[in-house]
Structures are given as structure tokens and as C-alpha cells.
Design a protein around this motif. Structure first.
Motif, short mmCIF file in Angstrom:
data_model
loop_
_atom_site.label_atom_id
_atom_site.label_comp_id
_atom_site.label_asym_id
_atom_site.label_seq_id
_atom_site.Cartn_x
_atom_site.Cartn_y
_atom_site.Cartn_z
N LEU A 16 30.92 42.79 38.98
CA LEU A 16 32.21 42.14 39.23
C LEU A 16 32.09 40.63 39.39
CD1 LEU A 16 33.97 44.68 41.64
CD2 LEU A 16 34.38 44.31 39.19
N ASN A 17 30.94 40.14 39.86
CA ASN A 17 30.80 38.69 40.03
C ASN A 17 30.62 37.96 38.71
OD1 ASN A 17 28.12 39.91 39.99
ND2 ASN A 17 27.32 37.91 40.54
N TYR A 18 30.59 38.70 37.59
CA TYR A 18 30.53 38.08 36.27
C TYR A 18 31.93 37.70 35.77
CZ TYR A 18 25.65 39.60 35.63
OH TYR A 18 24.29 39.79 35.74
N GLN A 19 32.98 38.20 36.43
CA GLN A 19 34.32 37.93 35.95
C GLN A 19 34.75 36.51 36.27
OE1 GLN A 19 37.64 39.93 38.11
NE2 GLN A 19 36.07 40.59 39.56
N GLU A 20 35.79 36.04 35.55
CA GLU A 20 36.35 34.72 35.80
C GLU A 20 37.15 34.73 37.10
OE1 GLU A 20 35.73 32.02 34.21
OE2 GLU A 20 34.62 32.87 32.53
N ASP A 21 37.35 33.54 37.66
CA ASP A 21 38.06 33.43 38.94
C ASP A 21 39.49 33.95 38.87
OD1 ASP A 21 35.81 32.29 40.05
OD2 ASP A 21 36.49 30.22 39.77
N TYR A 22 40.13 33.80 37.71
CA TYR A 22 41.53 34.22 37.58
C TYR A 22 41.68 35.72 37.39
CZ TYR A 22 40.47 34.57 32.57
OH TYR A 22 39.91 34.91 31.37
N ASP A 23 40.59 36.41 37.17
CA ASP A 23 40.64 37.81 36.74
C ASP A 23 40.84 38.75 37.92
OD1 ASP A 23 40.63 39.84 34.94
OD2 ASP A 23 38.50 39.74 34.48
N ASN A 24 41.08 40.03 37.60
CA ASN A 24 41.29 41.04 38.64
C ASN A 24 40.63 42.36 38.24
OD1 ASN A 24 42.35 42.01 41.10
ND2 ASN A 24 44.12 42.90 40.07
N SER A 25 39.36 42.26 37.83
CA SER A 25 38.61 43.46 37.46
C SER A 25 38.27 44.27 38.70
CB SER A 25 37.33 43.07 36.73
OG SER A 25 37.62 42.43 35.51
N GLY A 26 38.04 45.56 38.49
CA GLY A 26 37.67 46.45 39.58
C GLY A 26 38.72 47.53 39.81
N LEU A 27 38.61 48.20 40.94
CA LEU A 27 39.52 49.29 41.28
C LEU A 27 40.84 48.70 41.78
CD1 LEU A 27 39.86 52.35 41.49
CD2 LEU A 27 38.93 52.21 43.81
N ILE A 28 41.90 48.91 41.04
CA ILE A 28 43.21 48.33 41.35
C ILE A 28 44.08 49.31 42.13
CG2 ILE A 28 45.35 47.44 40.31
CD1 ILE A 28 43.61 46.40 38.01
N VAL A 29 44.05 50.57 41.74
CA VAL A 29 44.79 51.62 42.44
C VAL A 29 43.84 52.79 42.65
CG1 VAL A 29 46.66 53.32 42.27
CG2 VAL A 29 47.04 50.98 41.49
N GLY A 30 43.82 53.35 43.87
CA GLY A 30 43.00 54.52 44.12
C GLY A 30 41.93 54.28 45.17
N GLU A 31 41.26 55.37 45.54
CA GLU A 31 40.22 55.33 46.56
C GLU A 31 38.93 55.92 46.01
OE1 GLU A 31 42.69 55.78 50.69
OE2 GLU A 31 42.49 57.59 49.47
N GLY A 32 37.82 55.40 46.52
CA GLY A 32 36.52 55.78 45.98
C GLY A 32 36.17 57.24 46.15
N ASP A 33 36.73 57.93 47.14
CA ASP A 33 36.38 59.33 47.38
C ASP A 33 37.22 60.30 46.55
OD1 ASP A 33 38.76 59.03 48.68
OD2 ASP A 33 38.08 59.85 50.60
N LEU A 34 38.03 59.77 45.63
CA LEU A 34 38.83 60.63 44.75
C LEU A 34 37.91 61.49 43.88
CD1 LEU A 34 41.67 61.30 43.43
CD2 LEU A 34 41.11 59.51 41.76
N PRO A 66 43.41 44.32 33.13
CA PRO A 66 44.00 44.77 34.40
C PRO A 66 45.52 44.81 34.30
CG PRO A 66 42.49 42.88 34.70
CD PRO A 66 42.78 42.99 33.25
N ILE A 67 46.13 45.84 34.88
CA ILE A 67 47.59 45.90 34.92
C ILE A 67 48.13 44.86 35.90
CG2 ILE A 67 47.55 47.75 36.65
CD1 ILE A 67 50.23 47.10 33.94
N VAL A 68 47.36 44.51 36.92
CA VAL A 68 47.79 43.52 37.91
C VAL A 68 46.85 42.31 37.82
CG1 VAL A 68 48.16 43.02 40.35
CG2 VAL A 68 48.68 45.30 39.46
N PHE A 69 47.42 41.17 37.42
CA PHE A 69 46.65 39.92 37.40
C PHE A 69 46.94 39.10 38.64
CE2 PHE A 69 45.65 40.26 32.81
CZ PHE A 69 44.37 39.75 32.84
N LYS A 70 48.21 39.04 39.01
CA LYS A 70 48.61 38.25 40.17
C LYS A 70 49.10 39.16 41.28
CE LYS A 70 50.08 34.46 37.14
NZ LYS A 70 51.22 33.61 36.70
N GLY A 71 49.19 38.62 42.48
CA GLY A 71 49.64 39.41 43.61
C GLY A 71 51.06 39.92 43.43
N LEU A 72 51.28 41.18 43.81
CA LEU A 72 52.62 41.77 43.75
C LEU A 72 53.30 41.59 45.10
CD1 LEU A 72 51.88 45.09 41.83
CD2 LEU A 72 52.84 42.99 40.91
#
Length: 365
Positions: A16-34, A66-72
Motif C-alpha cells: 500500500l505504501n507504493y500508491q500515490e498520495d491522492y489514491d485510496n487503495s486497500g480495503l474500502i468496505v468490509g472487515e478482515g474477519d469476513l 477505488p470506488i471512493v477517492f475522496k471522503g464521503l
């Protein structure tokens, strides 16, 4: 299998630290124990993609964008982003994005283009900086081999194709332990001088925790002295875009036909052809106009990407040919790449490639 196992693998492939500052890679919706029932892979997350996941019993959607780039600020369904997020939450579907971090790995988005075009000896066009750190520590001479080995096993000391790299110098360390100490060498309350080795080695920033744990678990001293510095060195196998070679040079028209067929492009917007065969090829998935100076510096004959603006085409300055095949077209095989790497890691895993074309652009001929 839990979602956290999948995300851990994806983030080891494209940290994840390879992404650009403007980006929003990673888990956007959901929990790790799913508990994962199935995974649907697509380039974009739209309402149709969520419906497809529901239809096929997939409770995880992995996309490039990512479906979400900026804060909702609200979730009331007033636009497609909010509707997608609401639908995913209602149906207990996790959304995960692997965007510019996947762009920046050697076997990522641009690497897939190189593979499709059969480019040889591809290298990163603009290597990233700020991803390396240096560790300096000191230990008794007799324990230096053990400490170095532990650091190397944790991932330190990798420089390009060389491993177990370090620099070592001898010197004297001094200390005096209080009555509450239990020194490995010397005696408490008495000034001690010890012949020590100064060990210097580099590591990837995302491995810092592993490196420190390895150091503390294998260093003999009760109190371990060490320094960590951030480096601005380029990491040459991580970064934006790639450049490689065709086996043989091609005339412009021959190459454009080759490019259209290999990348399944409907339209190619290009600058004036050069009076020479095309051999060295620079590529960037998505919007790559920012890399034109790097493509020029690499002496590329052609630069393939998407989203060039009208005035940006003039910047080629007749030094190379820009070939804009479209944003979607340059990234459309990213979904196939994701399916391949996930299936290779988890061969018995339920994973589907979307049946939908999410390209929002249509062409009229």
C-alpha cells in the motif's frame, strides 16, 4: 478463507505504501474477519458489478479503481458512488481496490502491457523514491554474524539482484550499567569498553517492523542501540510506467495495427509518425501523460498510454510518437492479471472475472 488472508497477499504483491498520495487503495468496505464465499474481479466497481457479485454469490469485489477517492460526507444515494457503497454494505459485500500500488510494481499494470506487446528487457520508466530505509546498529564482534543473518532473513540487505548486502566497521562501544541492569558483557556499575561491529544495511520501508523484531530478538544486549534513516534513493524495480524493446523494428502503420490488435483498442490517437522504425517502446496504463518527459529521456520511439489532452500532444515535439489508446483500453487486462495472481496463490479459490465491460466511453464510427 478470511478476507484478511487475501488482502495480506495482495498487499505483499503491491504494498500500500507504493500508491500515490491522492489514491485510496486497500480495503474500502468490509472487515478482515469476513469469511469469503467468492471473489469477483473487475476494473471498476459500479452498481452492475455489485449486482453481478450478488447474482453469483460473491461477497468480495476486487477492482483496480477505488470506488471512493475522496471522503464521503453523507451516504444517501445521491450519486453512483454512494449507491454502490450502500448496496455493498446492505449485501455484506467487501470492496477492495488495488490501484496505483499495482501500477508501480514491476509485474503490474504496465508490466502486463509489456507482456501483451512482447517487449523485451522491460524496466521501470520513473522509479519511486522514499521507499527505502537504512538501519545502523552495533553489536559485539562474535554476535555480528547472527545479527546480520537475522536481519537478512527478515528482508534487509536486498540491493537489486544482490542479497545480504551490508557494510561493517569495527570500533569501541562504551557504557556503564546501573544497579538495575543485567549487562551481556562487563559488570554493572563499572565503565566498560567493548570491541563492536557497526552494521549498516538497507530495507524496504514496509518491512520496518519485521526488521526491528529480528534485531531485538537476535541481538545479545539488554538495551539495543540502533538508528533508522529514511532514504531518497530510487527503487529501480518500483515506479510508474515501463520501457522495453520489440524483437524487431516496425514501420509505423505496421506497429499501430499490431498495437490495436494486441491491446484490443477501438481507436488510437497518435502524433505524427517518425521517419524511422519503432523499436523502443514506453508504456503506462491509465493516464500517463505526466511520464512524457521520462519517455523522451529514455529515447523511446513511441509512448503508449491514455488520456492525453490536445495541447499535450504538441509536447512530443517530433521526438517520439504518442499513441493514446484510451484509459480503459490500456488497463482492461489488469483484471485478468489479478485473477491470475490470486489463482496462482490460492488455486482452490472461488474467483470470477466480471462479464461486464465497465468502460464509460463509447465510440461511433
Amino acid at each position: 478463507m478470511k478476507l484478511s488472508l487475501l488482502t495480506k497477499f495482495l498487499e505483499s504483491y503491491a504494498p500500500l505504501n507504493y500508491q500515490e498520495d491522492y489514491d485510496n487503495s486497500g480495503l474500502i468496505v468490509g472487515e478482515g474477519d469476513l469469511e469469503i464465499a467468492g471473489v469477483l474481479v473487475a476494473l471498476d466497481c459500479t452498481e452492475e458489478i455489485v449486482e453481478e457479485a450478488i447474482l453469483h454469490g460473491c461477497n468480495v469485489i476486487v477492482t483496480h479503481h477505488p470506488i471512493v477517492f475522496k471522503g464521503l460526507k453523507r451516504l444517501n444515494g445521491s450519486n453512483y458512488i454512494e449507491r454502490v457503497v450502500i448496496k455493498a454494505i446492505k449485501n455484506n459485500i467487501a470492496l477492495y481496490a488495488i490501484h496505483t500500488n499495482l501500477d508501480h510494481v514491476h509485474n503490474g499494470v504496465s508490466g502486463e502491457i509489456c507482456k501483451r506487446l512482447n517487449l523485451k528487457n522491460p524496466r521501470v520508466l520513473r522509479p519511486k523514491t522514499g521507499l527505502l530505509k537504512k538501519l545502523i546498529t552495533f553489536c559485539p564482534n562474535e554476535q555480528a554474524l547472527q545479527v546480520r543473518g537475522a536481519l537478512f532473513n527478515a528482508g534487509a540487505g536486498q540491493v537489486s539482484d544482490y542479497s545480504e548486502c551490508s557494510f561493517n566497521t569495527e570500533g569501541y562501544g562504551t557504557f556503564k550499567g546501573s544497579a538495575n541492569t543485567n549487562p551481556f558483557v562487563g559488570e554493572k556499575g563499572i565503565h566498560h569498553q567493548e570491541l563492536e561491529v557497526r552494521i549498516e544495511t538497507i530495507f524496504l520501508a514496509q518491512d520496518e517492523r519485521k526488521i526491528i523484531v529480528a534485531l531485538l530478538e537476535n541481538h545479545p544486549y539488554e538495551e539495543v542501540a540502533y538508528d533508522i534513516y529514511s532514504l531518497n534513493n530510487k527503487l529501480h524495480n518500483v515506479g510508474a510506467g515501463m520501457v522495453g524493446w520489440l524483437d524487431q523494428g516496425m514501420e509505423t502503420e505496421e506497429f499501430l495495427i499490431y498495437l490495436r490488435d494486441k491491446m484490443n483498442a477501438s481507436v488510437i490517437r497518435h502524433t505524427q509518425p517518425l521517419p524511422k522504425k519503432i523499436r523502443r517502446v514506453a508504456v503506462c496504463g491509465g493516464s500517463g501523460s505526466f511520464l512524457l518527459p521520462d519517455a523522451l529521456a529514455a529515447n523511446a520511439d513511441v509512448f503508449i498510454t491514455g488520456d492525453f489532452k490536445y495541447h499535450e500532444f504538441f509536447d512530443a515535439d517530433k521526438k517520439l510518437m504518442i499513441a493514446d489508446i484510451g484509459h480503459f483500453e490500456s488497463e482492461q487486462f489488469t483484471s485478468n492479471l489479478l485473477v491470475e495472481i490470486i489463482q496462482e496463490k490460492f488455486p482452490n479459490f472461488a474467483i470470477r472475472l466480471t462479464e461486464h465491460n465497465t468502460n464509460p466511453i463509447n465510440y461511433f464510427f
